[in-house]
Design a protein around this motif. Structure first.
Motif, PDB file in Angstrom:
ATOM      1  N   HIS A   1       0.823  -1.216   0.000  1.00  0.00           N
ATOM      2  CA  HIS A   1       0.000   0.000   0.000  1.00  0.00           C
ATOM      3  C   HIS A   1       0.855   1.263   0.000  1.00  0.00           C
ATOM      4  CE1 HIS A   1      -3.245   2.725   0.816  1.00  0.00           C
ATOM      5  NE2 HIS A   1      -2.860   2.977   2.049  1.00  0.00           N
ATOM      6  N   THR A   2       1.894   1.292   0.837  1.00  0.00           N
ATOM      7  CA  THR A   2       2.736   2.489   0.954  1.00  0.00           C
ATOM      8  C   THR A   2       4.217   2.106   0.899  1.00  0.00           C
ATOM      9  OG1 THR A   2       2.600   2.306   3.371  1.00  0.00           O
ATOM     10  CG2 THR A   2       1.070   3.837   2.287  1.00  0.00           C
ATOM     11  N   PRO A   3       4.685   1.568  -0.218  1.00  0.00           N
ATOM     12  CA  PRO A   3       6.091   1.166  -0.295  1.00  0.00           C
ATOM     13  C   PRO A   3       7.010   2.368  -0.491  1.00  0.00           C
ATOM     14  CG  PRO A   3       5.062   0.871  -2.433  1.00  0.00           C
ATOM     15  CD  PRO A   3       3.969   1.315  -1.486  1.00  0.00           C
ATOM     16  N   PRO A   4       8.281   2.235  -0.080  1.00  0.00           N
ATOM     17  CA  PRO A   4       9.263   3.248  -0.470  1.00  0.00           C
ATOM     18  C   PRO A   4       9.633   3.017  -1.929  1.00  0.00           C
ATOM     19  CG  PRO A   4      10.339   1.506   0.779  1.00  0.00           C
ATOM     20  CD  PRO A   4       8.871   1.168   0.741  1.00  0.00           C
ATOM     21  N   LEU A   5       9.300   3.946  -2.785  1.00  0.00           N
ATOM     22  CA  LEU A   5       9.448   3.737  -4.231  1.00  0.00           C
ATOM     23  C   LEU A   5      10.832   4.181  -4.692  1.00  0.00           C
ATOM     24  CD1 LEU A   5       5.879   4.878  -5.271  1.00  0.00           C
ATOM     25  CD2 LEU A   5       6.786   2.552  -5.285  1.00  0.00           C
ATOM     26  N   SER A   6      11.791   3.284  -4.513  1.00  0.00           N
ATOM     27  CA  SER A   6      13.174   3.568  -4.884  1.00  0.00           C
ATOM     28  C   SER A   6      13.893   2.249  -5.131  1.00  0.00           C
ATOM     29  CB  SER A   6      13.880   4.338  -3.762  1.00  0.00           C
ATOM     30  OG  SER A   6      15.285   4.352  -3.963  1.00  0.00           O
ATOM     31  N   ASP A   7      14.746   2.223  -6.157  1.00  0.00           N
ATOM     32  CA  ASP A   7      15.554   1.033  -6.429  1.00  0.00           C
ATOM     33  C   ASP A   7      16.588   0.793  -5.341  1.00  0.00           C
ATOM     34  OD1 ASP A   7      14.207   0.548  -8.794  1.00  0.00           O
ATOM     35  OD2 ASP A   7      15.617   1.706 -10.011  1.00  0.00           O
ATOM     36  N   ARG A   8      16.842   1.803  -4.515  1.00  0.00           N
ATOM     37  CA  ARG A   8      17.861   1.689  -3.470  1.00  0.00           C
ATOM     38  C   ARG A   8      17.235   1.395  -2.110  1.00  0.00           C
ATOM     39  NH1 ARG A   8      22.327   6.316  -4.110  1.00  0.00           N
ATOM     40  NH2 ARG A   8      23.678   4.596  -3.454  1.00  0.00           N
ATOM     41  N   ALA A   9      15.951   1.117  -2.108  1.00  0.00           N
ATOM     42  CA  ALA A   9      15.248   0.791  -0.861  1.00  0.00           C
ATOM     43  C   ALA A   9      15.122  -0.722  -0.724  1.00  0.00           C
ATOM     44  CB  ALA A   9      13.868   1.425  -0.853  1.00  0.00           C
ATOM     45  N   LYS A  10      15.406  -1.206   0.467  1.00  0.00           N
ATOM     46  CA  LYS A  10      15.194  -2.617   0.794  1.00  0.00           C
ATOM     47  C   LYS A  10      14.115  -2.693   1.861  1.00  0.00           C
ATOM     48  CE  LYS A  10      19.866  -3.983  -0.469  1.00  0.00           C
ATOM     49  NZ  LYS A  10      21.143  -4.635  -0.035  1.00  0.00           N
ATOM     50  N   VAL A  11      13.060  -3.399   1.535  1.00  0.00           N
ATOM     51  CA  VAL A  11      11.912  -3.518   2.425  1.00  0.00           C
ATOM     52  C   VAL A  11      12.025  -4.818   3.215  1.00  0.00           C
ATOM     53  CG1 VAL A  11       9.417  -3.815   2.541  1.00  0.00           C
ATOM     54  CG2 VAL A  11      10.406  -2.140   0.961  1.00  0.00           C
ATOM     55  N   LEU A  12      11.905  -4.739   4.534  1.00  0.00           N
ATOM     56  CA  LEU A  12      11.903  -5.913   5.391  1.00  0.00           C
ATOM     57  C   LEU A  12      10.522  -6.052   6.027  1.00  0.00           C
ATOM     58  CD1 LEU A  12      15.410  -5.663   7.132  1.00  0.00           C
ATOM     59  CD2 LEU A  12      14.763  -6.871   5.031  1.00  0.00           C
ATOM     60  N   TRP A  13       9.856  -7.148   5.713  1.00  0.00           N
ATOM     61  CA  TRP A  13       8.501  -7.428   6.208  1.00  0.00           C
ATOM     62  C   TRP A  13       8.383  -8.933   6.379  1.00  0.00           C
ATOM     63  CZ3 TRP A  13       3.305  -7.484   3.191  1.00  0.00           C
ATOM     64  CH2 TRP A  13       2.225  -7.264   4.076  1.00  0.00           C
ATOM     65  N   LEU A  14       8.289  -9.385   7.599  1.00  0.00           N
ATOM     66  CA  LEU A  14       8.274 -10.815   7.874  1.00  0.00           C
ATOM     67  C   LEU A  14       7.064 -11.517   7.263  1.00  0.00           C
ATOM     68  CD1 LEU A  14       9.573 -10.962  11.564  1.00  0.00           C
ATOM     69  CD2 LEU A  14      10.806 -11.502   9.445  1.00  0.00           C
ATOM     70  N   LYS A  15       6.034 -10.771   6.939  1.00  0.00           N
ATOM     71  CA  LYS A  15       4.849 -11.358   6.307  1.00  0.00           C
ATOM     72  C   LYS A  15       5.211 -12.095   5.021  1.00  0.00           C
ATOM     73  CE  LYS A  15       0.457 -11.805   5.013  1.00  0.00           C
ATOM     74  NZ  LYS A  15      -0.522 -12.655   5.733  1.00  0.00           N
ATOM     75  N   THR A  16       6.170 -11.556   4.266  1.00  0.00           N
ATOM     76  CA  THR A  16       6.508 -12.136   2.968  1.00  0.00           C
ATOM     77  C   THR A  16       7.798 -12.955   3.009  1.00  0.00           C
ATOM     78  OG1 THR A  16       7.583 -10.032   2.385  1.00  0.00           O
ATOM     79  CG2 THR A  16       5.315 -10.355   1.656  1.00  0.00           C
ATOM     80  N   ASP A  17       8.277 -13.285   4.197  1.00  0.00           N
ATOM     81  CA  ASP A  17       9.493 -14.079   4.341  1.00  0.00           C
ATOM     82  C   ASP A  17       9.104 -15.553   4.486  1.00  0.00           C
ATOM     83  OD1 ASP A  17      11.836 -15.331   5.009  1.00  0.00           O
ATOM     84  OD2 ASP A  17      12.358 -13.979   6.650  1.00  0.00           O
TER      85      ASP A  17
END
Length: 336
Positions: free
Chosen positions: A283-299
């Motif tokens: 819904h509210t991602p950081p929109l950047s190629d240099r951003a790494k998103v950590l969310w255990l839901k998708t691990d």
């Protein structure tokens, strides 16, 4: 939606920093087709729009949280009457649509909400799902191809250098942590984890946030500075938003929860780790190629799975906040 694509347009801005950042692609589209943009924004959001070159003017609205504040809106409406051909009302509230109506701006575009049908001339239906916010705002342009846009902010080199020199810092010589999330604790990685991470980094760490987050940042900084004096600097509530933007733009990297400053870092293209708990990067991602998103839901390796996420709650309804407590310092460190 049939409206002319030139002339003077007034943008009624949202009241949150992250939302303001996510409106940038809309403004870029409007500017590209010939509209001259003036943004009306609350003072704590206005500096974000001054970091958008496509914005010709920013008006600081003297409004407070809550209340209709009809007299103040009517006074500004009288002052700007006759200056604009179009208004884009980005928030869904009735009061945000009131000023363009009182100013008799001919074309008033926004989403349906809060019984404001009569205040808008062009109305979009609110989507039933939770779409990406950039696309949600960009749809007000009436154009297609909304998913390809990414917010971009630009600080002047003079502003950045002035801020760095005033604080005795060098570009790329520090990391930024934004450990707050005003929405609630279910969006905040534990303070002790931020402390452990700061202690493991080779450069100083600047802690940014509002005055409400000063105590949280003190809690993070204290154990780090006890072992490494001056390693953690608490700037929460001690910088203007303009200075905070400059500090993020010039940082080595940024670590944050899902917050407004997360979106700021993404819009500057700064290397970052974005930590998600109760909310969703869909819904509210950081929109950047240099951003790494950590969310255990998708691990897939995390067990048992987080079937409760995203709950979008301020506090964990189940009392465990596994989504954040089980995200280790080592995991964040390896992604920096």
């Amino acid at each position: 939606m049939s409206t002319s694509e030139t002339g003077n347009s007034l943008i009624i801005a949202p009241q949150w920093i992250g939302d303001a950042v996510m409106t940038e692609p809309l403004l870029r589209r409007l500017h590209a087709r010939g509209e001259r943009l003036t943004v009306g924004a609350l003072p704590w959001v206005a500096p974000v729009y001054r970091a958008m070159p496509q914005v010709a003017e920013v008006i600081d609205f003297p409004f407070a949280h809550g209340g209709l504040q009809f007299k103040a809106r009517r006074a500004i409406a009288k002052r700007i009457a006759g200056q604009f051909d179009k208004a884009y009302v980005l928030p869904n509230s009735l009061k945000s649509a009131l000023l363009p109506f009182l100013a008799s701006i001919p074309v008033r575009i926004g989403y349906l909400g809060e019984a404001r049908v009569g205040l808008l001339t062009h109305r979009l239906k609110n989507p039933s799902n939770k779409p990406p916010m950039v696309a949600f705002y960009s749809a007000l342009s009436g154009e297609d191809g909304l998913d390809a846009d990414r917010p971009q902010l630009h600080m002047s080199a003079a502003d950045v250098e002035h801020t760095l020199q005033g604080l005795g810092l060098q570009r790329g010589g520090y990391h930024v942590f934004a450990p707050g999330a005003e929405y609630g604790p279910a969006k905040r990685w534990p303070a002790r984890y931020f402390s452990e991470l700061a202690a493991k980094l080779g450069l100083p760490v600047l802690l940014l946030g509002s005055g409400k987050e000063a105590a949280l940042c003190d809690e993070i900084a204290a154990p780090v500075n006890a072992a490494q004096a001056g390693k953690c600097i608490n700037f929460a509530g001690k910088t203007s938003l303009l200075q905070a933007l400059c500090l993020i733009a010039a940082s080595k990297s940024t670590v944050s929860n899902d917050s407004g400053l997360m979106h700021v870092a993404a819009a500057f293209g700064v290397p970052q780790v974005a930590i998600f708990g109760s909310s969703s990067p869909l819904h509210t991602p950081p929109l950047s190629d240099r951003a790494k998103v950590l969310w255990l839901k998708t691990d897939p390796s995390y067990q048992p799975p987080l079937d409760c996420a995203p709950c979008f709650a301020r506090e964990c309804p189940l009392g465990h906040t596994r989504c954040l407590n089980d995200l280790t310092v080592a995991r964040v460190l390896e992604n920096l």
